[in-house]
Each structure stands twice: as C-alpha cells, then as structure tokens.
Design a protein around this motif. Sequence first.
Motif, mmCIF file in Angstrom:
data_model
loop_
_atom_site.group_PDB
_atom_site.id
_atom_site.type_symbol
_atom_site.label_atom_id
_atom_site.label_comp_id
_atom_site.label_asym_id
_atom_site.label_seq_id
_atom_site.Cartn_x
_atom_site.Cartn_y
_atom_site.Cartn_z
ATOM 1 N N GLU A 67 6.501 -0.856 -5.730
ATOM 2 C CA GLU A 67 5.576 -0.917 -4.587
ATOM 3 C C GLU A 67 6.325 -0.625 -3.289
ATOM 4 O OE1 GLU A 67 2.797 -1.394 -5.854
ATOM 5 O OE2 GLU A 67 2.904 -2.830 -7.501
ATOM 6 N N LEU A 68 7.547 -1.155 -3.190
ATOM 7 C CA LEU A 68 8.365 -0.899 -1.990
ATOM 8 C C LEU A 68 8.651 0.588 -1.863
ATOM 9 C CD1 LEU A 68 10.118 -2.211 0.336
ATOM 10 C CD2 LEU A 68 12.048 -2.057 -1.247
ATOM 11 N N LEU A 69 8.955 1.187 -3.005
ATOM 12 C CA LEU A 69 9.285 2.616 -3.032
ATOM 13 C C LEU A 69 8.128 3.471 -2.515
ATOM 14 C CD1 LEU A 69 11.867 3.957 -4.167
ATOM 15 C CD2 LEU A 69 10.610 4.381 -6.280
ATOM 16 N N HIS A 70 6.919 3.056 -2.824
ATOM 17 C CA HIS A 70 5.734 3.846 -2.440
ATOM 18 C C HIS A 70 5.061 3.320 -1.183
ATOM 19 C CE1 HIS A 70 5.430 6.654 -5.841
ATOM 20 N NE2 HIS A 70 6.071 5.711 -6.499
ATOM 21 N N GLY A 71 5.729 2.393 -0.499
ATOM 22 C CA GLY A 71 5.181 1.890 0.767
ATOM 23 C C GLY A 71 3.882 1.150 0.603
ATOM 24 N N ARG A 72 3.726 0.435 -0.516
ATOM 25 C CA ARG A 72 2.464 -0.269 -0.753
ATOM 26 C C ARG A 72 2.554 -1.768 -0.468
ATOM 27 N NH1 ARG A 72 -0.721 1.741 -5.984
ATOM 28 N NH2 ARG A 72 -2.427 0.864 -4.782
ATOM 29 N N LEU A 73 3.655 -2.182 0.136
ATOM 30 C CA LEU A 73 3.770 -3.590 0.531
ATOM 31 C C LEU A 73 3.498 -3.699 2.024
ATOM 32 C CD1 LEU A 73 7.062 -4.600 -1.350
ATOM 33 C CD2 LEU A 73 4.705 -5.046 -2.075
ATOM 34 N N ASP A 74 2.960 -4.844 2.428
ATOM 35 C CA ASP A 74 2.794 -5.026 3.876
ATOM 36 C C ASP A 74 4.161 -5.331 4.491
ATOM 37 O OD1 ASP A 74 3.380 -7.779 3.701
ATOM 38 O OD2 ASP A 74 1.267 -8.292 3.384
ATOM 39 N N ALA A 75 4.228 -5.381 5.799
ATOM 40 C CA ALA A 75 5.518 -5.478 6.509
ATOM 41 C C ALA A 75 6.296 -6.733 6.106
ATOM 42 C CB ALA A 75 5.273 -5.459 8.012
ATOM 43 N N ILE A 76 5.588 -7.855 5.970
ATOM 44 C CA ILE A 76 6.271 -9.126 5.644
ATOM 45 C C ILE A 76 6.843 -9.065 4.232
ATOM 46 C CG2 ILE A 76 5.912 -11.609 5.280
ATOM 47 C CD1 ILE A 76 3.692 -11.369 7.475
ATOM 48 N N GLN A 77 6.027 -8.588 3.286
ATOM 49 C CA GLN A 77 6.493 -8.485 1.895
ATOM 50 C C GLN A 77 7.666 -7.524 1.790
ATOM 51 O OE1 GLN A 77 2.773 -7.242 0.172
ATOM 52 N NE2 GLN A 77 2.319 -9.285 -0.632
ATOM 53 N N ALA A 78 7.548 -6.394 2.461
ATOM 54 C CA ALA A 78 8.614 -5.385 2.404
ATOM 55 C C ALA A 78 9.927 -5.946 2.952
ATOM 56 C CB ALA A 78 8.202 -4.142 3.188
ATOM 57 N N LEU A 128 3.407 6.638 -14.165
ATOM 58 C CA LEU A 128 2.329 6.237 -13.258
ATOM 59 C C LEU A 128 2.805 5.164 -12.285
ATOM 60 C CD1 LEU A 128 -0.724 6.133 -15.708
ATOM 61 C CD2 LEU A 128 -0.425 7.690 -13.785
ATOM 62 N N ARG A 129 3.671 4.287 -12.787
ATOM 63 C CA ARG A 129 4.175 3.190 -11.943
ATOM 64 C C ARG A 129 5.210 3.695 -10.936
ATOM 65 N NH1 ARG A 129 3.331 -1.337 -9.733
ATOM 66 N NH2 ARG A 129 4.846 -3.000 -9.827
ATOM 67 N N VAL A 130 6.183 4.426 -11.425
ATOM 68 C CA VAL A 130 7.295 4.838 -10.548
ATOM 69 C C VAL A 130 6.982 6.161 -9.843
ATOM 70 C CG1 VAL A 130 9.754 5.374 -10.450
ATOM 71 C CG2 VAL A 130 8.920 3.637 -12.036
ATOM 72 N N GLY A 131 6.418 7.092 -10.578
ATOM 73 C CA GLY A 131 6.158 8.402 -9.994
ATOM 74 C C GLY A 131 4.974 8.408 -9.043
ATOM 75 N N GLU A 132 3.922 7.660 -9.391
ATOM 76 C CA GLU A 132 2.697 7.692 -8.582
ATOM 77 C C GLU A 132 2.442 6.394 -7.829
ATOM 78 O OE1 GLU A 132 1.377 10.517 -8.226
ATOM 79 O OE2 GLU A 132 2.471 11.473 -9.839
ATOM 80 N N GLY A 133 3.189 5.360 -8.145
ATOM 81 C CA GLY A 133 3.031 4.101 -7.408
ATOM 82 C C GLY A 133 1.764 3.337 -7.732
ATOM 83 N N LEU A 134 1.216 3.539 -8.935
ATOM 84 C CA LEU A 134 -0.015 2.831 -9.303
ATOM 85 C C LEU A 134 0.301 1.374 -9.657
ATOM 86 C CD1 LEU A 134 -1.305 5.627 -9.307
ATOM 87 C CD2 LEU A 134 -2.375 5.086 -11.487
ATOM 88 N N SER A 135 -0.661 0.509 -9.423
ATOM 89 C CA SER A 135 -0.520 -0.903 -9.804
ATOM 90 C C SER A 135 -0.764 -1.022 -11.314
ATOM 91 C CB SER A 135 -1.534 -1.747 -9.044
ATOM 92 O OG SER A 135 -2.840 -1.415 -9.486
#
Lengths: 183, 187
Positions: free
Chosen positions: B15-26, A144-151
């Motif tokens: 989070e970086l891998l899934h593009g879930r960080l904002d530009a500054i964090q990334a 869920l964390r790596v594959g789906e990017g969930l928090s």
Amino acid sequence: MEAQPDRADDRDDRTLIERWLGGDERAATAIVERHATAIARFVSTLGERETDEVVQDTFVRAFSSFDSFRGESSLRTWLFTIARRLVLDRRRALRRRPATESLEDVELASGFTALDSIVAVEAEGQVREAVERLSPTQREVFTLRVGEGLSYKEIAEVVGTTEGAARVHYHNALRTIKDALYV
Amino acid sequence: MSDCSNVEIREALPELLHGRLDAIQAAKVREHVARCAECAAELELLDRVQRVYSTAPAVNTAAIVAALPRPRTRRAFSLGVLRAAAAILLLLAGGLIIRAAMTGAENGKASQVVGISQDTPGVTLPRDTPVTVERAGQPRVLAMSLSELDDLDADEMESLLSALERIDAAPVAEPDTLMGSVSGVGT
C-alpha cells in the motif's frame, strides 16, 4: 492498517460511464486510456500472448454491459475480472483445440514473454524468473497486489476467492520470491 | 532473508508503494522501515517487482475505442411521465384545435386540417374522447382517445409527444396554416 480506496478515481470512472451512457462517445476514449495499460500488464502476467486482443475484448464486453455495472467494485477491479475470465476462456478453448503446442508449453510461457522486447537489466531478469516460479494463482495474486496495488478484497473479487486465501497466496508468493532471490 | 514479525507493517508495504496509505499511516510505516532491516529489504524487493511490472505491452487505444459498441442513449423520462405529458398536450392541442377551427369556421373557410369528434366543444375533454388531428394535405397524425395512452409503449409515446409538439408550435392566430372545423360540432 486499512488502505485508502481511490474514491476520486472511482468517482471519475462513474462520471465517465454516465457520460458515455448519455451518448458522449469521447468518454469512451478517456475510459480506455485510464485503464488499458493496467489491463494489458495484468493480462501479460497471466501468460496470455495475444494481449492486444484480450484487452480489446475486455473493453468491448465491459462497454456492452455498462448498463448493469452497479459500481459496487471499482471499474478497474471489474475490468480485471473480465480480462481474467477471457484469458481462462481462451485457455479452455486452447485445450479443446488439437494441440500444435502442448498445454505445458502454454503454462510455461510466462506473461513476461510480452515484456521480452524490453531491455532487461539483470536484476529485473532475476525478478522475472522468480515470479515465473510461482503457481498461476500465486502469480495472479502477487502481481495484482504488488504490480497494481489492489487490496486483498479487490484481489478476491478478481480471482474469485476469499480475502484470507488471497492473503495466504500473497505471503507464500513473497516467501518463494525471497528464497529465489536471496538464497 | 528473514521476515519481520510486525505483520501489520509488512501488510502495509504494498500500500505504501502505491501511495494508498493516508499521511499518518505512511509516516508510521516509514518510521518502522527506517529502523527495520527486514522490512527495508522487503520494501526494496517489492519496489523492484513493481518496477518490472510498470512496463506493459503497448496498447492501441484508438483501435480499442473503434471496436467499442455505440452508447445506447437513455430515456430522460419514465413512461409514466411521458404518458402524463402526452395527456396534457392532447388536451392543450384539443383546445387549440377547437379554437382554430372555430376561427376558421367563422371566416367561412373549408375544413381541411382538423377534426375532433365531440358533441360539445370545450377545453376539457372526457377521458374516452377520440381526438383526431390532421394537417392539410397530409396523412392523419393522431387518432386516439385519452384512455389509449395507457396502451402506448415508450417509443410510441415519444412519437406522439413529438407530433403534438409540432402542432402546439403552430401559432394560434394563424387561421391560414391551422384552420378548420370541428367535425360533429354544429353539423
């Protein structure tokens, strides 16, 4: 460092749900297309062989309960939670059934069985093997964390645990995989 | 493979891998990864895992959609609003019917459409006034007092509104289609 929730996606989901509740049946197709693949991927990692059936049941159950969906979690998290519950129910039913196949076999049959048809490069094969060594909970949390990017918060909702416990499971899983791949 | 001691950066890698960080964090995480061998190796590992997971069993969305329940359409208005609308329409219909009935009576035509039992004709009807509306040659549509509106559920209320709307839609100056007399008035 806080991840940015996918608020736009959540808003789109809520809009689609409202449209469906208002009688627009085309919204159902959009909802299914947005989430079905992710649900299938997750279900297969849980070791469920009848992925199609579980994914379908997940959506049927979700659409039957949209009236009560409050949007406190994202739709995708909610769908993962339903899918996970269905998989557990099926396992319990399997335990009660006279076994033609032992539970041990079921546990050993990793979700990656569903991916067997895909031509696997060696590196991918190694990753799969490493992930298969994880405990069921570690595997759930890690995928869920790596594959789906969930928090961690979302994972805790899906798995029914705390954010702290999810974090510990993730790091233990990562350590196990690193040991398996880089010894 | 050892772990970097910067837990915050390591936590941010998925989070970086899934593009879930904002530009500054990334940018901050990428900057760290560029000079940290442990984090670079960990990010590469996570990327490998993510690519494995990006493939999923084929899903037949059409079959799933076909199995879904039909949407239950919501009511646009609350029961209270429907009751108020029904009360107003009943009063309007009462006025309309009385007017049409009187026109019909003046023309000397038979009472076959409408009957409102009330001692005195008027637009304002007391709350408990029974209101009866009938169409020529058809079963009775409505027979109730205004106080009975409180007892109606939403379906009954919508049905009543629908019936009243049909009556209301009939043109006033058309005594041949909506004519009659007020029973109890002038009898």
